[in-house]
Scaffold this active site. Sequence first.
Site, mmCIF file in Angstrom:
data_model
loop_
_atom_site.group_PDB
_atom_site.id
_atom_site.type_symbol
_atom_site.label_atom_id
_atom_site.label_comp_id
_atom_site.label_asym_id
_atom_site.label_seq_id
_atom_site.Cartn_x
_atom_site.Cartn_y
_atom_site.Cartn_z
ATOM 1 N N ASP A 483 0.812 -1.214 0.000
ATOM 2 C CA ASP A 483 0.000 0.000 0.000
ATOM 3 C C ASP A 483 0.842 1.259 0.000
ATOM 4 O O ASP A 483 0.339 2.343 -0.277
ATOM 5 C CB ASP A 483 -0.847 0.038 1.287
ATOM 6 C CG ASP A 483 -2.173 -0.666 1.127
ATOM 7 O OD1 ASP A 483 -2.695 -0.690 0.011
ATOM 8 O OD2 ASP A 483 -2.669 -1.191 2.140
HETATM 9 C C1 GLC Z 1 -1.122 -0.454 4.967
HETATM 10 C C2 GLC Z 1 0.217 -0.203 5.514
HETATM 11 C C3 GLC Z 1 0.294 1.048 6.284
HETATM 12 C C4 GLC Z 1 -0.405 2.187 5.572
HETATM 13 C C5 GLC Z 1 -1.815 1.764 5.189
HETATM 14 C C6 GLC Z 1 -2.640 2.772 4.477
HETATM 15 O O1 GLC Z 1 -1.946 -0.906 5.955
HETATM 16 O O2 GLC Z 1 0.670 -1.242 6.335
HETATM 17 O O3 GLC Z 1 1.633 1.360 6.513
HETATM 18 O O4 GLC Z 1 -0.415 3.310 6.378
HETATM 19 O O5 GLC Z 1 -1.723 0.662 4.380
HETATM 20 O O6 GLC Z 1 -1.909 3.610 3.703
HETATM 21 C C1 GLC Z 2 -1.413 -3.887 5.481
HETATM 22 C C2 GLC Z 2 -2.650 -3.914 4.634
HETATM 23 C C3 GLC Z 2 -2.464 -4.806 3.436
HETATM 24 C C4 GLC Z 2 -1.215 -4.448 2.703
HETATM 25 C C5 GLC Z 2 -0.016 -4.412 3.622
HETATM 26 C C6 GLC Z 2 1.222 -3.911 2.939
HETATM 27 O O1 GLC Z 2 -1.226 -5.090 6.103
HETATM 28 O O2 GLC Z 2 -3.761 -4.329 5.386
HETATM 29 O O3 GLC Z 2 -3.551 -4.720 2.559
HETATM 30 O O4 GLC Z 2 -1.022 -5.376 1.675
HETATM 31 O O5 GLC Z 2 -0.293 -3.559 4.706
HETATM 32 O O6 GLC Z 2 1.178 -2.567 2.643
#
Ligand code: GLC
Ligand code: GLC
Length: 831
Positions: A483
């Site tokens: 993400d």
């Molecule tokens: C994922 C990531 C996190 C980020 C979020 C939304 O969950 O782990 O670091 O803040 O996405 O952007």
């Molecule tokens: C968090 C989010 C997941 C994403 C990951 C890496 O665990 O829930 O969707 O793939 O972060 O950013």
Amino acid sequence: MKYGFFDDENREYVITTPRTPLPWINYLGCEDFFVLLSNTAGGYAFYRDARLRRLTRYRYNNSPLDSEGFRIYIRDGASVWNPGWQPVQAEPDSYRCRHGLGYSVIEAEKDGIGVRQELIVPKGGNCLLMRVGLTNRCDVQKQLKLFPYIEFCLWDAMEDGSNFQRNLSCGEVEVDGAAIYHKTEYRERRNHYAVFWANRMPDGFDTSRDAFLGVYGGPARPEAVFGSGCTGSIAHGWQPVAAQEFSVCLEPGERSSFIFGLGYIENPTDEKWEAPGVINKSRAKAMMARYSDDAAFDAAMKELGDHWDGLLSGFRLSSGDAKLDRMAGIWNQYQCMVTFNMSRSASYYESGMGRGMGFRDSCQDLLGFVHMIPERARERILDIAATQFEDGSAYHQYQPLTKKGNMDIGSGFNDDPLWLIAGTDAYLRETGDFSILNEMVDFDNDPTKAQPLMEHLRRSFRFTLTHLGPHGLPLIGRADWNDCLNLNCFSETPGESFQTTGPSEGPVAESVFIGGMFVKYGRAYADICRHIARTEGSDAYGREADEALKAVSDMETAVLTAGWDGSWFRRAYDAFGHVVGGSGCEEGKIFIEPQGMCVMAGIGRKTGEAAAALKSVKEHLDTPYGVVLLQPAYTRYHAELGEITSYPPGYKENAGIFCHNNPWITCAEASLGHGGRAFEVYRRITPAYIEDISDIHRTEPYCYSQMIAGKDAAGFGEAKNSWLTGTAAWSFVSISQAILGIRPELDGLTIDPCIPSSLKSYTVTRRFRGADYRITVDNPDGAETGIREAWVEEKKTELSGNAGPCLTGRGLLLAPAAPGSVVEVKVILGV
Ligand code: GLC
Ligand code: GLC
């Protein structure tokens, strides 16, 4: 250092001190009513949606931590204490918290008074039950006071914590006998209320927090408990609570038991009132009557135990390694069920107010629970697919109450569509239920746009094909699995979303990771088409399978050329066409995700790139606490890379040990036959194996965390975000399918172990399509992989040579047996 131990017989983790490095929690509830409960009885309750139907308050960033919960105060002369230690923090003479499957028990003793606080959410009941047993172990009579206490939340947790100008005037309660009703907003648009009750009449109560705690008292020093008792207050606005007071006289050796409950009640709109302004309590009274005595409580416990026996009986392991057995057989599966219930909404790190159900997260969670609850997995797949758009893309998140896509975050995460294939494929392999593909499913939650699920899969597959970039690799959009790799965002303003700022459909930035996914799940899609072609004699599906495989093979070529860096797979190309995750980069030279995904997809297996990539992972990304996400960590912010570079080095996606993709490396190593290394990667992040360093790791030793700080971080080895993570599902896949090698396929169950040579024998009992397989694997010569001989029902059996996508080429494919039958299987590994 440890703070407790596993009690495998009872399927419990027993915590022996309240001073755990962080609150160690459990989840109660398996239907609609849920409680998060810490080892000191901290936590909160909600009905279905942790934001919109919050029953009790919780302040996440409070100090001391974990101040709100389901509190019991004991007053013994001048001494006041809690069996859970918090919030008074008076030292008990003994303390134990047993977290079991769907229940917890806190036992403490102080000055000869034993208290046992048992908490459970019964099956089929929208309530928390709390039984409190008091025992006088002194040789004199004891006069005690007992006070239970909870603080209500005014339903919408977000409003409750922010819109004070309104909500400080709204709170309303009713008191009736031994029950306290929380009815805020019931007078107008709500038709639900909460009720806290006791199974005997209290000697006093309070419903105003100021009256019970004192305006400047606080839960660690409630005025009513330390002073002259409850005042009979009725809350009007401000902070409604439920507190009661009981006087208890215990002779030496005498025991007394109380049952308390916290329930959620909904009334039909035309049955809201019993009299003007008086709520209709009939449903609440029925609930109280149902759980009024010890026998009812014990029966609820028994029913819950049976429920878990049933769920866990689908996969049981006996390997002689207690840590492995308890993780694979109990706790990993338990955590998978928690991710089914919670997705990413409510934990001690997810506030329950933010993220709904993630499209990709929910699809991956399926991999971990489909064998336990196939019917509910089926329903979940259909819900998720209904949030897909007609072009195959998808809402990134949807809301659990409405099941509607979430407009705020929208679409444009270009890995999402392929995860739908992954989840559906897992369901088909587990159940063989191809009828799901004929189910009519909305696009964009619009029934006029409904199409069969199979068409959804086709559009998922096509989405990647119609969104390719300059190198023939998939466009990344706002982000892929990571993400935080936001190659089309370029945010320079604090507070902007890293994902939704900037052009989502950047025409240049490409993801090698999605390329790997396309190969892996494109093959799965082709297998599904081929299966339909065969069973239905359909030429069209045969052609679709051929075309899909052709596209997969083109992608493989693109990944092995533009996506290959010489010693590992590149991560991406940014919006300017520059390599991300290559040796020519200054920082972020190598990333874990494409190594795991591309090798799992079989890319470069024959030509050597796969082995080289995994060797590079070991060389550059390995640490004693797990494999870090990238190296070298980014030391400054790069607007062209996005959120990933916003984290300090070693945390989260910026070179943290992001546990979710460690099992990809495990699966990848297993696919090359490296059993020892596969197990090493598995073991390093698996909680039971790191229980001894709980002081460093800090989160619960019985569940996986999303992230462990990497080697660049000051807190190397310290975990965060326990419970709600894709690590749970993928770890279960890695141990059950890749290492122990029990793999559901479209045509049956494959046995194809890839284990450390030190593992000499194990037995797995696996329920598959209604039959129970008792599979014994013997490894007399210390092999890592490859079956030498196999017996089914004591008959020597020919090896299939190539059982489906059998990794080693020497696995055994078992055709589905008749439901209800028990099949004895024995295999011997070796050459
Ligand atoms: C994922 C990531 C996190 C980020 C979020 C939304 O969950 O782990 O670091 O803040 O996405 O952007
Ligand atoms: C968090 C989010 C997941 C994403 C990951 C890496 O665990 O829930 O969707 O793939 O972060 O950013």
